[in-house]
Design a protein around this motif. Structure first.
Motif, PDB file in Angstrom:
ATOM      1  N   UNK A   1       0.944 -13.677  33.497  1.00 44.02           N
ATOM      2  CA  UNK A   1       1.940 -14.787  34.429  1.00 44.02           C
ATOM      3  C   UNK A   1       1.484 -14.705  36.031  1.00 44.02           C
ATOM      4  N   UNK A   2       1.856 -12.616  36.133  1.00 49.16           N
ATOM      5  CA  UNK A   2       2.209 -12.735  37.689  1.00 49.16           C
ATOM      6  C   UNK A   2       1.490 -11.515  38.110  1.00 49.16           C
ATOM      7  N   UNK A   3      -0.045 -11.006  37.509  1.00 46.88           N
ATOM      8  CA  UNK A   3      -0.454  -9.736  38.374  1.00 46.88           C
ATOM      9  C   UNK A   3      -2.215 -10.056  38.325  1.00 46.88           C
ATOM     10  N   UNK A   4      -2.996 -11.104  36.888  1.00 47.64           N
ATOM     11  CA  UNK A   4      -4.301 -11.349  36.553  1.00 47.64           C
ATOM     12  C   UNK A   4      -4.596 -12.575  37.561  1.00 47.64           C
ATOM     13  N   UNK A   5      -4.922 -12.444  38.646  1.00 47.46           N
ATOM     14  CA  UNK A   5      -5.642 -13.484  39.468  1.00 47.46           C
ATOM     15  C   UNK A   5      -7.700 -13.760  39.102  1.00 47.46           C
ATOM     16  N   UNK A   6      -7.024 -15.103  38.139  1.00 49.85           N
ATOM     17  CA  UNK A   6      -8.816 -15.800  37.949  1.00 49.85           C
ATOM     18  C   UNK A   6      -8.629 -17.576  37.867  1.00 49.85           C
ATOM     19  N   UNK A   7      -9.980 -17.896  38.098  1.00 45.79           N
ATOM     20  CA  UNK A   7     -10.059 -19.397  37.829  1.00 45.79           C
ATOM     21  C   UNK A   7      -9.362 -20.217  36.682  1.00 45.79           C
ATOM     22  N   UNK A   8      -8.204 -20.590  36.715  1.00 48.98           N
ATOM     23  CA  UNK A   8      -7.300 -20.908  35.677  1.00 48.98           C
ATOM     24  C   UNK A   8      -8.323 -22.254  34.954  1.00 48.98           C
ATOM     25  N   UNK A   9      -7.929 -21.845  33.480  1.00 46.84           N
ATOM     26  CA  UNK A   9      -9.075 -22.726  32.177  1.00 46.84           C
ATOM     27  C   UNK A   9      -8.176 -23.044  31.336  1.00 46.84           C
ATOM     28  N   UNK A  10      -8.342 -23.778  30.971  1.00 50.06           N
ATOM     29  CA  UNK A  10      -7.613 -23.784  29.081  1.00 50.06           C
ATOM     30  C   UNK A  10      -8.567 -23.158  28.024  1.00 50.06           C
ATOM     31  N   UNK A  11      -8.049 -23.149  27.301  1.00 49.80           N
ATOM     32  CA  UNK A  11      -8.415 -22.918  25.626  1.00 49.80           C
ATOM     33  C   UNK A  11      -7.701 -23.540  24.782  1.00 49.80           C
ATOM     34  N   UNK A  12      -8.876 -23.618  23.806  1.00 53.74           N
ATOM     35  CA  UNK A  12      -8.553 -24.583  22.431  1.00 53.74           C
ATOM     36  C   UNK A  12      -9.087 -24.254  20.907  1.00 53.74           C
ATOM     37  N   UNK A  13      -8.670 -23.577  20.254  1.00 56.26           N
ATOM     38  CA  UNK A  13      -8.686 -23.309  19.267  1.00 56.26           C
ATOM     39  C   UNK A  13      -8.961 -23.604  17.685  1.00 56.26           C
ATOM     40  N   UNK A  14     -10.227 -23.316  16.992  1.00 51.87           N
ATOM     41  CA  UNK A  14     -10.906 -24.404  16.404  1.00 51.87           C
ATOM     42  C   UNK A  14     -10.567 -23.027  14.786  1.00 51.87           C
ATOM     43  N   UNK A  15      -9.022 -22.834  13.626  1.00 48.03           N
ATOM     44  CA  UNK A  15      -9.454 -21.907  13.077  1.00 48.03           C
ATOM     45  C   UNK A  15      -9.358 -22.509  11.662  1.00 48.03           C
ATOM     46  N   UNK A  16     -10.796 -21.983  10.967  1.00 48.16           N
ATOM     47  CA  UNK A  16     -10.589 -21.670  10.096  1.00 48.16           C
ATOM     48  C   UNK A  16      -9.582 -21.454   8.706  1.00 48.16           C
ATOM     49  N   UNK A  17      -9.581 -21.858   7.407  1.00 52.53           N
ATOM     50  CA  UNK A  17      -8.255 -21.868   6.512  1.00 52.53           C
ATOM     51  C   UNK A  17      -8.421 -20.275   6.011  1.00 52.53           C
ATOM     52  N   UNK A  18      -7.069 -19.590   6.133  1.00 51.96           N
ATOM     53  CA  UNK A  18      -6.839 -18.304   5.936  1.00 51.96           C
ATOM     54  C   UNK A  18      -7.661 -18.397   4.653  1.00 51.96           C
ATOM     55  N   UNK A  19      -8.462 -16.157   4.376  1.00 59.47           N
ATOM     56  CA  UNK A  19      -8.729 -17.014   2.380  1.00 59.47           C
ATOM     57  C   UNK A  19      -7.641 -15.492   2.735  1.00 59.47           C
ATOM     58  N   UNK A  20      -6.564 -15.005   1.919  1.00 55.39           N
ATOM     59  CA  UNK A  20      -6.237 -14.281   0.923  1.00 55.39           C
ATOM     60  C   UNK A  20      -7.131 -12.970   0.664  1.00 55.39           C
ATOM     61  N   UNK A  21      -7.219 -11.519   1.188  1.00 59.89           N
ATOM     62  CA  UNK A  21      -7.907 -10.492   0.510  1.00 59.89           C
ATOM     63  C   UNK A  21      -6.952 -10.381  -0.393  1.00 59.89           C
ATOM     64  N   UNK A  22      -5.321  -9.454  -0.523  1.00 56.75           N
ATOM     65  CA  UNK A  22      -5.087  -8.569  -1.294  1.00 56.75           C
ATOM     66  C   UNK A  22      -3.545  -9.085  -0.806  1.00 56.75           C
ATOM     67  N   UNK A  23      -2.696  -8.808  -1.852  1.00 56.46           N
ATOM     68  CA  UNK A  23      -1.418  -8.805  -1.213  1.00 56.46           C
ATOM     69  C   UNK A  23      -0.145  -7.925  -1.792  1.00 56.46           C
ATOM     70  N   UNK A  24       0.378  -6.911  -1.120  1.00 57.13           N
ATOM     71  CA  UNK A  24       1.461  -6.132  -1.802  1.00 57.13           C
ATOM     72  C   UNK A  24       2.174  -6.593  -0.902  1.00 57.13           C
ATOM     73  N   UNK A  25       3.544  -6.470  -2.104  1.00 53.84           N
ATOM     74  CA  UNK A  25       4.917  -6.713  -1.985  1.00 53.84           C
ATOM     75  C   UNK A  25       5.645  -7.462  -0.433  1.00 53.84           C
ATOM     76  N   UNK A  26       5.465  -7.016   0.834  1.00 50.27           N
ATOM     77  CA  UNK A  26       5.601  -8.039   1.319  1.00 50.27           C
ATOM     78  C   UNK A  26       4.460  -7.848   2.481  1.00 50.27           C
ATOM     79  N   UNK A  27       3.389  -7.899   2.017  1.00 48.64           N
ATOM     80  CA  UNK A  27       2.311  -7.876   2.970  1.00 48.64           C
ATOM     81  C   UNK A  27       1.027  -8.271   2.448  1.00 48.64           C
ATOM     82  N   UNK A  28       0.586  -9.516   3.499  1.00 47.49           N
ATOM     83  CA  UNK A  28      -1.162 -10.443   2.850  1.00 47.49           C
ATOM     84  C   UNK A  28      -1.675  -9.758   4.065  1.00 47.49           C
TER      85      UNK A  28
END
Length: 160
Positions: free
Chosen positions: A75-102
């Motif tokens: 916001x304050x110090x980096x100077x660059x050509x502005x751009x927009x970005x758009x994320x396309x994210x797949x469905x998450x694959x759950x690899x492990x569940x351990x208590x309160x951690x996924x």
């Protein structure tokens, strides 16, 4: 074989991924650190380094405070050509569940649009995440953005 979650946790995980993408696409950078626990890790690393166990990463932050510092820089110090970005994210694959951690993974693609140019594919890879259950809901304890191409733009300003 993937670990399983109950529906409420599965919905929360998929909502976390969707909310994250919407937040970083919005340009409201103050939202980004709030997806993480205080003692978090965020890394952007080429696939080759990740697969070979090399520690070199393009970006590496080890606390929510460091993420907030990056936001200040954007916001304050980096100077660059502005751009927009758009994320396309797949469905998450759950690899492990351990208590309160996924432990989960999802493929992603980020499309970048500079103000007077056509949209281009900017970064493609997969997220490797550790998600923690907190009193404020699910948060990233660790997010590794492992990108496929060794060739990336000369600067990555915004979060992937």
């Amino acid at each position: 074989m993937a670990a399983t979650l109950n529906f409420e946790d599965w919905f929360g995980l998929t909502q976390l991924y969707a909310d994250y993408a919407a937040a970083v696409d919005s340009g409201n950078w103050d939202l980004w650190p709030e997806f993480f626990v205080d003692d978090c890790a965020y890394r952007l690393q080429p696939r080759e380094n990740h697969e070979r166990g090399f520690p070199l990463a393009t970006l590496s932050f080890t606390s929510k405070g460091m993420l907030k510092d990056r936001v200040y820089g954007i916001k304050e110090t980096l100077f660059h050509d502005p751009y927009y970005q758009r994320h396309i994210v797949g469905v998450p694959v759950v690899r492990k569940v351990d208590g309160d951690r996924i432990e989960s993974e999802a493929n992603y693609a980020v499309v970048r649009t500079k103000l007077s140019e056509a949209s281009t594919v900017f970064n493609v890879g997969r997220y490797i995440d550790v998600v923690a259950r907190t009193p404020d809901g699910l948060k990233f304890a660790s997010r590794q953005c492992i990108y496929d191409s060794e060739m990336i733009p000369n600067s990555i300003i915004y979060p992937i």
